[in-house]
Structures are given as C-alpha cells and as structure tokens.
Design a protein around this motif. Structure first.
Motif: not given
Length: 265
Positions: A158-159, A206, A208
């Motif tokens: 993530n991120d 995933l 963002n």
C-alpha cells in the motif's frame, strides 16, 4: 529515486532502482553483456552497483549472476532459501560465499540511503519475495512472479508512488496456445503467474491519490501482447470501485529486450 526496466519478460528480467547515492539491481536474468550495456544506457558502470537483490532462483532472474558477481564483486541479497537454490544452480559457476547476504521477509534491509522491504510471494520457488523500496519518503514496489495475492500482499504494497507489477499472460492466449497441459496448469495455478485481469484487479486495490506511474512487467512472449496487457489492466481499473480513470496516472509496459523509459520521482 529512479526505476528503469533493463529487461522484462519470461526470457529474462533485470530492473535498476537507484538514487543519487545508491544504485541497485533487482534480478539479473539476462547475460552479463546485456546487463553491462543496459547499465551503460543509464550512464552507469556495474562497478557502481551497490547490490543485487534477487526475487527467486528461476533462470530468467539469475542467468547473469555468476558472470556479474565474479567480475565486479557485487554483494548479492536474497532469502536464505533462494541463496541455497542459487548455490545448487551449476550453470552459474562458482560464486564466492562472501558475496551472499541473507535477507528475511518482512524485515527491512538498508543499503546506504535506500530501504528495501522483502515480502513473501506465492510462486513455485524455494523462498520467493517481491520488494518495496523507499527513499526520502518515496516508495516503489517491484512485484512479479506471483500466482495469487491476498490481504498480506495488499498491506505490504500500500501507499506506493510507483508500481512495477506482473501482467504475465492473457488467459485465452494461454489456454489455446501450444504449451503442454501441465505448464498451462502451472502458470494458471496459485504458485504461477498473474494474468492481465488479475494484475488489473490487484492494481485497483493498490492505487492511491499520489500514484505517479504503473509499469506492467514480466509479460509472456508466447501468451501475451503489450497492447492486450495495457487494455485489460486499464479496463479492470475502470470497472473497479477504486474511482480512478484513464489519464489519472501513466501506465507503461516494460520492454522485453531493451531498456525501458526511466521513471523518476
């Protein structure tokens, strides 16, 4: 922080990731000569490489390891299971034991000003991993060779600012193609490779608000086409609940046998 695919696909993989101070290779599954030429295209000498990180021991990820390690003495980082499998690969020749450094999934590894986080992957290899790499609050993920993903995969990745993600095959091309049945089943299995559609579904989880680029990688020569991978992944994103649309970020397809575009963040 920079990422560039030197080669990508079922016939050989090598990715450069670096900063002004640190230069790393993720996998070296092509000839030593091609690795040298690829680095030269980026304005680098292999003597400047600070480390080679291996995802797993399959030949399309380690073919050039013996030649490069002996010639330049570059440290090699891999899980203990992968290191043992590499040492049993006779085609590589003798590699000095002192060059091997064992890493552990879910434990960070710091090389100068870059931090690498290995994550476990589902693939038919000894102890395979993917890598999240961070530098100066920027993060890149290199995720190939996984037959399936789960909440752990998503949490690890993530991120990210840049995602280098496997889109190995078009399911229909694979099913009607010339591969023997057992190989088709292996590729489609939970320890095989991500299809274009599966890649798009994972990518949708995933994404963002600060994603800068997506690179589709490890395409099969026989069972995929760059245009198919691009369109299938884009369609999955558009159909998902992620809320992203075409043009929100660039999607590239890593080239099979030549250096791809440098991505810098």
């Amino acid at each position: 922080m920079r990422l560039c695919s030197i080669a990508s696909g079922s016939s050989g993989n090598c990715v450069y990731v670096g900063s002004d101070a640190t230069h790393l290779l993720i996998d070296v599954g092509i000839s030593g000569k091609r690795i040298e030429e690829g680095a030269a295209t980026l304005g680098l000498k292999l003597s400047e490489i600070d480390g080679i990180f291996i995802t797993h021991e399959h030949s399309d990820h380690i073919n050039g390891l013996g030649v490069i390690s002996r010639k330049y003495g570059i440290p090699i980082y891999a899980t203990s299971g992968t290191i043992q499998a590499i040492k049993q690969t006779s085609t590589l020749g003798k590699i000095d034991d002192s060059l091997f450094h064992s890493i552990t999934p879910d434990e960070k590894c710091i090389i100068k000003d870059m931090t690498l986080y290995p994550m476990r992957t589902s693939h038919d290899a000894a102890e395979p991993v993917a890598y999240k790499i961070s530098h100066d609050k920027k993060k890149m993920g290199i995720v190939t060779d996984l037959g399936c993903y789960n909440d752990y995969t998503i949490a690890c990745m993530n991120d990210l600012d840049v995602i280098y993600l496997e889109a190995n095959h078009d399911i229909n091309m694979l099913q009607v193609g010339s591969y023997p049945y057992y190989l088709k089943q292996r590729i489609l299995g939970e320890k095989g490779h991500l299809s274009n559609e599966a890649s798009g579904k994972l990518l949708s989880k995933l994404l963002n608000g600060h994603i800068k680029a997506v690179v589709l990688a490890h395409l099969s020569k026989e069972n995929n086409l760059p245009e198919l991978a691009y369109e299938a992944v884009k369609l999955e994103i558009m159909m998902s609940d992620a809320g992203y649309h075409e043009g929100d970020f660039p999607i590239y397809v890593a080239k099979r046998s030549e250096v791809s575009q440098m991505i810098e963040i």
